[in-house]
Structure formats: structure tokens, C-alpha cells
Scaffold this motif. Structure first.
Motif, PDB file in Angstrom:
ATOM      1  N   GLY A   1     -34.676   4.475  39.408  1.00 50.46           N
ATOM      2  CA  GLY A   1     -34.109   3.319  38.508  1.00 50.46           C
ATOM      3  C   GLY A   1     -34.164   3.972  36.924  1.00 50.46           C
ATOM      4  N   TYR A   2     -34.808   5.031  36.547  1.00 51.69           N
ATOM      5  CA  TYR A   2     -34.889   5.355  35.175  1.00 51.69           C
ATOM      6  C   TYR A   2     -33.850   6.519  34.998  1.00 51.69           C
ATOM      7  CZ  TYR A   2     -39.573   3.595  35.221  1.00 51.69           C
ATOM      8  OH  TYR A   2     -40.769   2.886  34.932  1.00 51.69           O
ATOM      9  N   PRO A   3     -32.814   6.233  33.889  1.00 52.06           N
ATOM     10  CA  PRO A   3     -31.816   7.170  33.648  1.00 52.06           C
ATOM     11  C   PRO A   3     -32.307   8.198  32.863  1.00 52.06           C
ATOM     12  CG  PRO A   3     -31.519   5.344  32.329  1.00 52.06           C
ATOM     13  CD  PRO A   3     -32.772   5.019  33.031  1.00 52.06           C
ATOM     14  N   PHE A   4     -31.720   9.523  33.237  1.00 51.03           N
ATOM     15  CA  PHE A   4     -32.173  10.785  32.573  1.00 51.03           C
ATOM     16  C   PHE A   4     -30.951  11.594  32.352  1.00 51.03           C
ATOM     17  CE2 PHE A   4     -36.391   9.901  34.372  1.00 51.03           C
ATOM     18  CZ  PHE A   4     -37.036  10.115  33.767  1.00 51.03           C
ATOM     19  N   ILE A   5     -30.961  12.306  31.104  1.00 53.27           N
ATOM     20  CA  ILE A   5     -29.969  13.248  30.851  1.00 53.27           C
ATOM     21  C   ILE A   5     -30.616  14.525  30.498  1.00 53.27           C
ATOM     22  CG2 ILE A   5     -28.453  13.843  28.647  1.00 53.27           C
ATOM     23  CD1 ILE A   5     -28.541  10.951  27.812  1.00 53.27           C
ATOM     24  N   SER A   6     -29.770  15.559  31.497  1.00 51.31           N
ATOM     25  CA  SER A   6     -30.241  16.953  31.528  1.00 51.31           C
ATOM     26  C   SER A   6     -29.988  17.702  30.368  1.00 51.31           C
ATOM     27  CB  SER A   6     -29.541  17.491  32.920  1.00 51.31           C
ATOM     28  OG  SER A   6     -29.979  16.798  34.015  1.00 51.31           O
ATOM     29  N   GLY A   7     -30.915  18.614  30.366  1.00 50.29           N
ATOM     30  CA  GLY A   7     -30.757  19.412  29.356  1.00 50.29           C
ATOM     31  C   GLY A   7     -31.826  20.631  29.001  1.00 50.29           C
ATOM     32  N   ALA A   8     -31.871  21.453  27.823  1.00 50.39           N
ATOM     33  CA  ALA A   8     -33.002  22.487  27.696  1.00 50.39           C
ATOM     34  C   ALA A   8     -33.452  22.417  26.427  1.00 50.39           C
ATOM     35  CB  ALA A   8     -32.323  23.843  28.463  1.00 50.39           C
ATOM     36  N   VAL A   9     -34.516  22.561  26.202  1.00 51.00           N
ATOM     37  CA  VAL A   9     -35.379  22.710  24.832  1.00 51.00           C
ATOM     38  C   VAL A   9     -35.838  24.168  24.760  1.00 51.00           C
ATOM     39  CG1 VAL A   9     -36.794  21.882  23.224  1.00 51.00           C
ATOM     40  CG2 VAL A   9     -35.801  20.246  24.744  1.00 51.00           C
ATOM     41  N   ASN A  10     -35.369  24.961  23.831  1.00 48.63           N
ATOM     42  CA  ASN A  10     -35.780  26.276  23.723  1.00 48.63           C
ATOM     43  C   ASN A  10     -36.110  27.193  24.921  1.00 48.63           C
ATOM     44  OD1 ASN A  10     -36.229  25.934  20.858  1.00 48.63           O
ATOM     45  ND2 ASN A  10     -38.519  25.638  20.911  1.00 48.63           N
ATOM     46  N   GLY A  11     -35.034  26.922  25.822  1.00 54.05           N
ATOM     47  CA  GLY A  11     -34.863  27.509  27.096  1.00 54.05           C
ATOM     48  C   GLY A  11     -35.569  26.922  28.190  1.00 54.05           C
ATOM     49  N   VAL A  12     -36.377  25.646  27.981  1.00 52.69           N
ATOM     50  CA  VAL A  12     -36.930  25.148  29.136  1.00 52.69           C
ATOM     51  C   VAL A  12     -36.258  24.113  29.530  1.00 52.69           C
ATOM     52  CG1 VAL A  12     -38.996  23.948  29.551  1.00 52.69           C
ATOM     53  CG2 VAL A  12     -39.500  25.551  28.031  1.00 52.69           C
ATOM     54  N   SER A  13     -35.743  24.301  30.766  1.00 50.55           N
ATOM     55  CA  SER A  13     -34.802  23.065  31.306  1.00 50.55           C
ATOM     56  C   SER A  13     -35.388  21.886  31.961  1.00 50.55           C
ATOM     57  CB  SER A  13     -34.016  23.953  32.545  1.00 50.55           C
ATOM     58  OG  SER A  13     -33.031  24.802  32.177  1.00 50.55           O
ATOM     59  N   GLY A  14     -35.077  20.726  31.777  1.00 53.55           N
ATOM     60  CA  GLY A  14     -35.368  19.746  32.553  1.00 53.55           C
ATOM     61  C   GLY A  14     -34.620  18.481  32.050  1.00 53.55           C
ATOM     62  N   LYS A  15     -35.243  17.217  31.959  1.00 50.99           N
ATOM     63  CA  LYS A  15     -34.314  16.009  31.767  1.00 50.99           C
ATOM     64  C   LYS A  15     -34.934  15.067  30.852  1.00 50.99           C
ATOM     65  CE  LYS A  15     -33.484  15.926  36.717  1.00 50.99           C
ATOM     66  NZ  LYS A  15     -34.544  16.860  37.047  1.00 50.99           N
TER      67      LYS A  15
END
Length: 317
Positions: free
Chosen positions: A47-61
Motif C-alpha cells: 500500500g506504500y507508493p515507491f519511485i524507483s531510482g539510484a543514488v550514487n549508483g545504488v539502485s532502489g526505491k
């Protein structure tokens, strides 16, 4: 941490869509929106909305959380930020304490729709291991209210996207964000101490309740003892079992929002007055009855959040 406590993780104290093979649009120093309209795909987890991306090459949400005030805050439990400096202490609505850090420079934040931020300055971070442990292990942090300052947005859980529209007098007149939509109701809301928490008047079978909108929680109900007895006696608030961690779930009938739209909610969690003390203090809530309007409500509609005009539109799927 119980499911009810998770509901309050979001209360932290202290463009153009380019397609799946997007060309990069690079911005620097401050992570805020640019352009007339921007679309971000979202992923729903519990039920939680997440937006995917990466920070300094670390991928996640990133959790897209209107209950979080800051533009972007990074999870330094997942991302190596060796030069972070402790700034203050934060607390979640459930009473979970954590350190708030600041980072002079973050090299890059990259989103899957082609939006990239580089050489960001003065970015906050914290140890958000509670999000990793209870929601998703690849949580990069939060995207909050200040990321979309000056924009309204349309949240669409079924089609898994959030669309941001730059606010303007022309847009307020033409309302292009409603093109092709069936409007069920236009809800007027108020803000008190914090601008990122829309609050609205509700009634449940004639009993007054304050409603608080927040994408960073599932939805819950807290009633004082007299109201609870009346509504249970009328059958408007009924227990519908428990969830996997033992929290009581409710079915709530005969709910009217802003005197305009009647609905029923299922699977809403029951909260005590003690469990709402942090949010009550931080949002200046004195009303005896409180309902958090999160996923259980928002998933029934497409919703448009127009902060500039203090309105939320309920749109038919």
C-alpha cells in the motif's frame, strides 16, 4: 513494530514523461521538479507508493510520502555517505527516534523516467532501517512535499503512476489535469501547522471525525470512547478481523467527506488515543476523533492534490 506504527512512519519531525528509454534531463544542486508536467512510474509495496531510482549508483526505491516535509532524504543505512554530519534528531509518528544528518554533496540521484540530479548540496539523510526491515530492503529514502512545491499532482494507483503539473493561473482556469476524467467530488481541505498535511472534515454516521490525508500510511481510525460505543452499536464501525501482526482491522460504513461524498472503507486499522499523540501534537489536532486517509481510501480513486487551492479531486477509475 506493528502495522499501526507503520502508519505513522511518514510523520517526520525536525517535465515531461520521457518514456521507458528516456533521454536524460539533468539538473543540479537542489532536487526539485522542473518543467510543465512530469510523470514518475510508481511501485506499490503493502500500500506504500515507491519511485524507483539510484543514488550514487545504488539502485532502489524512494517512498513517495506526502507526510514527509523535506524534498528528498536519503537512507544512509543503505547508501554509503561517509561525510554525513549529524544535524538533529527526528521522530516518527509512532515514536521511533533517529538521527537526521546532512550531506554537503551527493554526486547523483537518477530516476527511471530520465530525470537526473547531480552535485546536490545540503541533502538530508537518516538511518531508515525501519523502512528496510518492515517494507522493502532496497529503500533509498523519502521523496516528500518540498520536492513538488509549486506543483499539483495526480496519483493513480491502478496505472501505477504519479503525474505532476506546474501550478499556474492558466492551469487553474483550464484544468487540463482533469481532461477525460469523471470527477466524483471536489474536497476542500485545510492545513494547520504543516503545509504538507491536508485535513478535511468527515462524519461517520453523524459522528464528527477529522480526516488527514497522507500517502505514507495505510489508513487508520481512532475514536474516543463515547463515539466508539455509538458507532459500534449502530454497526457503522465493525471489526473485520486482524492482520498478520495482530492489529485489529475495521470496516467503516456511512462515511461522508466534506459533506459531499459517501463511502465505505475496509481493512482500516484501529488506533488508540495514545497511538496518535505524536501526530496530534505536531499537527495541532485537538478533535477527539481522527481518521488517517491513506492507501485504503486513496486506492479507490485517482486523486488530484491541489495544494495551492486547498482542494483534492476524487476521480473515477
Amino acid at each position: 513494530m506493528t502495522r499501526i506504527q507503520l502508519n505513522y512512519l511518514s510523520i517526520i519531525l525536525s517535465i515531461t514523461y520521457f518514456g521507458t528509454r528516456a533521454s536524460a534531463q539533468v539538473f543540479e544542486k537542489t532536487p526539485v521538479l522542473h518543467g510543465d508536467s512530469v510523470v514518475f512510474p510508481i511501485t506499490l509495496i503493502n500500500g506504500y507508493p515507491f519511485i524507483s531510482g539510484a543514488v550514487n549508483g545504488v539502485s532502489g526505491k524512494f517512498m513517495f510520502d506526502t507526510g514527509y516535509r523535506t524534498s528528498i532524504s536519503l537512507n544512509d543505512n543503505l547508501i554509503d555517505l561517509p561525510n554525513k554530519k549529524t544535524k538533529s534528531t527526528g521522530i516518527t509518528g509512532s515514536g521511533y527516534d533517529f538521527k537526521i544528518n546532512t550531506n554537503d554533496t551527493v554526486r547523483e540521484i537518477r530516476f527511471t523516467n530520465g530525470v537526473i540530479y547531480r552535485n546536490l548540496e545540503n541533502i538530508s539523510s537518516g538511518n531508515y532501517d525501519f523502512l528496510q526491515n518492515y517494507i522493502t530492503p532496497d529503500c533509498l529514502g523519502y521523496i516528500g512535499h518540498d520536492f513538488f512545491t509549486g506543483y499539483l499532482f495526480k496519483l493513480d494507483y491502478i496505472h501505477r503512476k504519479v503525474t505532476f503539473y506546474k501550478s499556474s493561473a492558466e492551469r487553474n482556469q483550464c484544468k487540463d489535469f482533469l481532461k477525460g476524467e469523471q470527477v466524483l467530488a471536489v474536497i476542500n481541505f485545510e492545513n494547520r501547522k504543516l503545509p504538507n498535511h491536508p485535513m478535511v472534515r468527515l462524519s461517520i454516521d453523524g459522528i464528527n471525525v477529522l480526516g488527514a490525508f497522507d500517502t505514507g500510511q495505510n489508513g487508520l481510525l481512532q475514536l474516543d470512547e463515547p463515539s466508539g460505543k455509538i458507532l459500534k452499536g449502530r454497526g457503522s464501525v465493525q471489526s473485520s478481523g486482524t492482520d498478520s501482526v495482530g492489529d485489529t482491522l475495521l470496516t467503516i460504513k456511512n462515511v461522508i467527506i466534506d459533506g459531499k461524498y459517501k463511502f465505505t472503507l475496509k481493512g482500516v486499522e484501529l488506533s488508540s488515543l495514545k497511538g496518535t499523540q505524536v501526530i496530534r501534537r505536531e499537527l495541532a489536532i485537538t478533535e477527539p476523533n481522527l481518521m488517517n486517509l491513506g492507501y485504503r481510501f486513496l486506492s479507490q480513486f485517482k486523486t488530484v492534490w491541489d495544494y495551492a487551492n486547498s482542494k483534492i479531486y476524487l476521480l473515477e477509475y
